[in-house]
Design an enzyme around this catalytic site. Sequence first.
Site, mmCIF file in Angstrom:
data_model
loop_
_atom_site.group_PDB
_atom_site.id
_atom_site.type_symbol
_atom_site.label_atom_id
_atom_site.label_comp_id
_atom_site.label_asym_id
_atom_site.label_seq_id
_atom_site.Cartn_x
_atom_site.Cartn_y
_atom_site.Cartn_z
ATOM 1 N N SER A 96 9.417 2.800 -3.304
ATOM 2 C CA SER A 96 10.389 3.705 -3.900
ATOM 3 C C SER A 96 12.076 3.496 -3.282
ATOM 4 O O SER A 96 12.903 3.375 -4.074
ATOM 5 C CB SER A 96 10.155 4.956 -4.227
ATOM 6 O OG SER A 96 8.926 5.197 -5.083
ATOM 7 N N ASN A 143 1.808 -0.228 -10.769
ATOM 8 C CA ASN A 143 0.349 -0.231 -11.076
ATOM 9 C C ASN A 143 -0.207 0.708 -12.234
ATOM 10 O O ASN A 143 -1.193 0.435 -12.592
ATOM 11 C CB ASN A 143 -0.185 0.094 -9.725
ATOM 12 C CG ASN A 143 0.357 1.257 -9.122
ATOM 13 O OD1 ASN A 143 1.400 1.142 -8.595
ATOM 14 N ND2 ASN A 143 -0.278 2.575 -8.832
ATOM 15 N N GLU A 191 6.016 2.547 -9.360
ATOM 16 C CA GLU A 191 4.826 2.864 -9.976
ATOM 17 C C GLU A 191 4.136 1.820 -11.124
ATOM 18 O O GLU A 191 3.444 2.140 -11.933
ATOM 19 C CB GLU A 191 4.393 4.101 -10.469
ATOM 20 C CG GLU A 191 4.945 5.443 -9.440
ATOM 21 C CD GLU A 191 4.118 5.481 -8.028
ATOM 22 O OE1 GLU A 191 3.134 4.643 -7.770
ATOM 23 O OE2 GLU A 191 4.772 6.110 -7.216
ATOM 24 N N THR A 195 0.859 -1.394 0.018
ATOM 25 C CA THR A 195 0.098 -0.009 0.077
ATOM 26 C C THR A 195 0.880 1.299 -0.027
ATOM 27 O O THR A 195 2.090 1.017 0.028
ATOM 28 C CB THR A 195 -1.010 0.062 1.211
ATOM 29 O OG1 THR A 195 -1.980 1.061 0.974
ATOM 30 C CG2 THR A 195 -0.381 0.007 2.525
ATOM 31 N N MET A 196 0.298 2.358 0.176
ATOM 32 C CA MET A 196 1.102 3.780 0.117
ATOM 33 C C MET A 196 1.968 3.794 1.414
ATOM 34 O O MET A 196 1.658 3.255 2.287
ATOM 35 C CB MET A 196 0.208 5.005 0.239
ATOM 36 C CG MET A 196 -0.640 4.917 -0.823
ATOM 37 S SD MET A 196 0.108 5.676 -2.508
ATOM 38 C CE MET A 196 0.534 7.551 -2.014
#
Length: 193
Positions: A16, A90, A88, A10-11
Amino acid sequence: MAKLYFNYSTMNAGKSTMLLQASYNYQERGMRTLIFTAAFDDRAGVGRVASRIGLSSEARTFDENTDLFAEVAALHAQAPVACVFVDEANFLSEHHVWQLANIADRLNIPVMTYGLRTDFQGKLFPASKELLAIADELREIRTICHCGRKATMVARFDSEGKVVTEGAQIEVGGNGKYVSFCRRHWVETFNCS
């Protein structure tokens, strides 16, 4: 034989950061890496991957028309590529995911992708669904909810701090717009609007 990896969470789990560290490990040993990110994700500037802890690197960008296999094959022909990284993930399209699989299978270059599993409505991103289906290795990156449980869901908030329950699946934003929750607290948050 090279593999296609999907590192998901999740976030705010450090995706990164982990990507940048892994790429650095290759580069430190004199190996060339390629980093890709979505062209429309300009939070750190176009063509840049940045982590919340301050690490950053230039990156190549992809959009719907990018042929990742052709681009990597051409660059690999010029100078060997040891590993391909995608931040990223997704935001990839399903055909991009298959291009990445071909990079691993036909060019024998490991491909490490990092991205969200689900959106703010708890739905799989199309690329994440494809990666979950075909990646050789799946790795969950964990972060925690405010209650201390493992966070597996993300909620989107508007500028007034109200939870958003409808809207476009993809909307670029950072720490203030998205919050990670365990399923229980996501359900409580999502249903309260």
